[in-house]
Design a protein around this motif. Structure first.
Motif, short mmCIF file in Angstrom:
data_model
loop_
_atom_site.label_atom_id
_atom_site.label_comp_id
_atom_site.label_asym_id
_atom_site.label_seq_id
_atom_site.Cartn_x
_atom_site.Cartn_y
_atom_site.Cartn_z
N ASP A 185 23.65 31.39 -15.57
CA ASP A 185 24.66 30.57 -16.26
C ASP A 185 24.83 29.22 -15.56
OD1 ASP A 185 26.63 30.13 -18.21
OD2 ASP A 185 28.21 30.71 -16.82
N PHE A 186 24.44 28.14 -16.27
CA PHE A 186 24.53 26.76 -15.76
C PHE A 186 23.78 26.59 -14.44
CE2 PHE A 186 27.87 26.73 -18.90
CZ PHE A 186 27.83 25.44 -19.41
N CYS A 187 22.67 27.32 -14.28
CA CYS A 187 21.87 27.19 -13.05
C CYS A 187 21.30 25.78 -12.90
CB CYS A 187 20.74 28.22 -13.03
SG CYS A 187 19.61 28.12 -14.44
N ASP A 188 21.16 25.06 -14.02
CA ASP A 188 20.64 23.70 -13.95
C ASP A 188 21.63 22.74 -13.31
OD1 ASP A 188 21.99 24.44 -16.52
OD2 ASP A 188 21.90 22.27 -16.87
N GLN A 189 22.90 23.17 -13.17
CA GLN A 189 23.92 22.30 -12.61
C GLN A 189 24.43 22.80 -11.25
OE1 GLN A 189 27.06 21.53 -15.46
NE2 GLN A 189 25.62 21.27 -17.16
N SER A 190 23.80 23.85 -10.73
CA SER A 190 24.26 24.43 -9.46
C SER A 190 23.11 24.49 -8.46
CB SER A 190 24.83 25.83 -9.69
OG SER A 190 25.05 26.49 -8.46
N LYS A 193 22.77 28.15 -7.07
CA LYS A 193 22.07 29.07 -7.97
C LYS A 193 20.58 28.75 -8.02
CE LYS A 193 26.05 30.10 -10.92
NZ LYS A 193 26.61 30.07 -12.29
N ARG A 194 20.25 27.48 -8.01
CA ARG A 194 18.84 27.08 -8.05
C ARG A 194 18.12 27.56 -6.80
NH1 ARG A 194 19.68 22.27 -9.78
NH2 ARG A 194 19.64 21.13 -7.82
N GLU A 217 21.48 31.19 -22.35
CA GLU A 217 22.18 30.73 -23.55
C GLU A 217 22.02 29.23 -23.80
OE1 GLU A 217 26.25 31.96 -23.56
OE2 GLU A 217 25.79 34.09 -23.37
N ARG A 218 21.45 28.51 -22.82
CA ARG A 218 21.33 27.05 -22.97
C ARG A 218 19.89 26.61 -22.73
NH1 ARG A 218 23.37 25.13 -18.72
NH2 ARG A 218 23.78 23.00 -19.47
N GLU A 220 18.90 23.95 -21.32
CA GLU A 220 18.74 23.41 -19.97
C GLU A 220 18.44 24.52 -18.96
OE1 GLU A 220 21.32 20.69 -22.37
OE2 GLU A 220 21.26 22.85 -22.00
N GLU A 221 19.06 25.68 -19.15
CA GLU A 221 18.79 26.82 -18.26
C GLU A 221 17.34 27.27 -18.41
OE1 GLU A 221 23.37 28.46 -18.89
OE2 GLU A 221 21.67 29.53 -19.77
#
Length: 601
Positions: A185-190, A193-194, A217-218, A220-221
């Motif tokens: 979840d929103f790994c592209d912004q963390s 997480k990355r 779900e996105r 970007e992910e």
């Protein structure tokens, strides 16, 4: 309704479910996004009434000591529906450790079910969730090993969500690990997480485990996961769970997901498409006042691509230029209703998504573009997205630093880390290749006689000859160290290029010997035992293999194949290319007395 009445209602509904078998099975596809095909389906069970959702259903079963019965019912319904619908790939079945360790849980029931419905055990993956605490780790390990001996695959579900994921991973040695949705979840912004995902990928490589990212779900992910090298994906973005699931996505659906192109075979550079940011474009007829509203709504927006009716890019509108015009006296009145074509940059840098980063970098420097600007990226001539020049140059710098860190200092060719990555990438993508192990013969004696400087020059010559021979073919050339090299061939011309390397090296290496030694075909030198022996001129031994992609699970197995082949080549006095027919890994050693096209099994 009181607590006791709720519990009684749940118990009655649960009992009816178990007696009447009123379980609905949904299937959610798991896709291999590198091949753009389905890997398999996860079976998800639903009850009825207030126990429709799985959390409530299984909690009630656990409360009323019916967990084992419920799991067996769900398992049978999933297998039956999977076979009835003739779904392709693998069936992923959720199994809780609590049920596995329940003394009342019947042994061999899953095997009996797959036999009953005619499903091969190797098409079934037992998913063990990490969210349940397991006190008896040894018993769980023994139970899982029983499943594996029966032919089932094993997966750890919800990795990172529970108590002992990495411990379970090391003990269970699963074929698959499914990363918990929290880390997707929103790994592209963390950054955290990355980095977690990168660590999981490295561990998966070392243990020959396939990683599945769930809960995507996105877009970007998905884009980040693909960039990191996670090829197995599951989530609402791709497909929802359904009783009759989507089996394959068509070309337009894959295109709509905006997946980036594959990493090219040249590992020295990646394609610009990896850095494309999906961003809406504006039509050439858009008025400047409307374009200005777009910039006002999104303060981070610096540029807008301008496209024609065919979505072909024709220009780039910059925020600062439009703002400057509108801020001037009468600027707003003069330009508000005019087309953005009046103010846009009519000569932006436009590149195809498959263009190499180093090629794009050369275009940027040659045309002296403002580093604050963006470039336009296209797919088959149509607008795809934008990439900031600053990001492109930063990425190129990082790649060059990374390459230099792992390069051999003498030849500046990629070293062991990069060689392993090149092999792992092809194994992961199931892309056929050949691997050559190149070794210099009689190098130590040459080094002792002619000196280390001449020895270094010979090694650099071999590097140059190899790179030059491979420059017009899709190849990856690496320097293991000393006088050992490896070449990954993606084409069908591996044998031809190996013979060319031998021929060119033998011809050019003669320049390092005295005329007398060249005329004699060698020289006399003292060996380690103090005895005089005749040493031939420098020659090459090359072992060439074409690994079986289904049997070789990691770069170490492939390298071992090439090493065995190289050992066979070194048995010959002159330069020799040994082509090994063995394609599968083995623990056996190479035997002597083989023919040229054989290798020990």
């Amino acid at each position: 309704m009181g607590v006791n009445k709720v519990a009684e209602l749940e118990r009655n509904i649960l009992q009816n479910i178990l007696e009447q078998g009123t379980i609905t099975t949904l299937f959610q596809p798991i896709y291999d996004i590198s091949k753009q095909e389905v890997l398999g389906f996860e079976a998800l069970s639903r009850g009825v009434g207030c126990l429709e959702m799985p959390e409530r259903l299984f909690q009630a079963a656990s409360t009323h000591n019916k967990l084992s019965e419920l799991e067996l019912l769900c398992r049978e319904k999933a297998i039956e529906r999977f076979v009835t619908q003739q779904l392709p790939g693998k069936l992923f079945l959720n199994v809780s450790p609590s049920a596995l360790l329940d003394p009342s849980h019947p042994r061999g029931e899953t095997r009996d079910l797959v036999e009953k419905y005619g499903l091969a055990t190797n098409r079934v993956v037992i998913e063990v969730t990490e969210q349940d605490r397991v006190d008896d780790g040894f018993l769980l390990l023994k139970t899982i090993e029983h499943y594996r001996q029966l032919g089932f695959n094993i997966a750890i579900d919800d990795l990172g969500a529970g108590y002992s994921g990495l411990k379970q991973w090391s003990e269970l040695c699963p074929e698959y690990v499914k990363v918990d949705r929290y880390f997707i979840d929103f790994c592209d912004q963390s950054i955290v997480k990355r980095e977690f995902l990168k660590s999981i990928i490295e561990l998966a490589k070392a243990t020959s485990t396939s990683v599945i990212a769930e809960g995507i779900e996105r877009i970007e992910e998905l884009a980040l996961l693909e960039k990191l090298g996670i090829v197995n994906a599951q989530g609402f973005l791709l497909a929802y769970p359904q009783t009759e699931p989507v089996i394959e996505l068509d070309a337009s659906q894959w295109s709509a997901l905006n997946l980036k192109p594959q990493v090219p075979s040249n590992e020295h550079s990646i394609s610009i498409g990896w850095l494309a940011m999906a961003q809406n474009a504006i039509h050439q007829c858009t008025q400047c006042k409307d374009a200005h509203k777009n910039f006002e709504l999104d303060k981070k927006l610096m540029s807008l691509a301008v496209v024609n009716e065919h979505r072909e890019p024709i220009g780039l509108l910059h925020r600062d230029q439009l703002t400057e015009v509108f801020a001037a006296p009468y600027g707003h009145a003069l330009y508000a209703k005019k087309s953005v074509m009046e103010l846009m940059d009519k000569q932006p840098l436009i590149v195809d998504e498959n263009a190499q980063l180093d090629q794009v970098s050369q275009q940027i420097t040659e045309q002296e573009f403002d580093i604050r600007r963006h470039i336009i990226i296209t797919r088959e001539g149509k607008y795809l997205g934008l990439a900031p020049l600053r990001d492109i140059l930063k990425h190129i710098t990082e790649e060059k630093i990374r390459h230099a860190q792992h390069a051999n200092p003498l030849t500046m060719l990629p070293g062991n880390v990069a060689i392993n990555e090149a092999i792992e990438t092809r194994l992961r993508k199931q892309s056929g290749f050949s691997l050559a192990y190149i070794d210099l013969n009689h190098f130590k004696q040459f080094n002792d006689l002619y000196g280390y400087a001449s020895g270094d020059s010979v090694i650099k010559l071999l590097a140059e000859v190899t790179v030059q021979a491979c420059e017009n073919s899709p190849c990856f050339v690496g320097h293991i160290g000393g006088d050992d090299f490896m070449v990954v061939f993606d084409g069908d011309d591996a044998q031809q290029l190996c013979h060319q390397i031998i021929s060119d090296f033998e011809q050019q290496s003669k320049a390092f010997f005295t005329p007398e030694h060249v005329k004699s075909g060698g020289y006399w030198a003292t060996n380690r035992e103090g005895q005089k022996q005749f040493v031939p001129l420098l020659t090459l031994s090359i072992g060439l293999v074409r690994p079986d992609l289904d049997s070789c699970k990691n770069s170490h197995q492939v390298a071992a194949l090439a090493t065995d082949a190289k050992k066979e080549a070194k048995r010959y006095r002159n330069s020799y290319l040994f082509v090994c027919n063995r394609r599968r890994p083995t623990v056996s050693t190479v035997r002597h007395g083989q023919t040229q096209t054989e290798c020990s099994a």
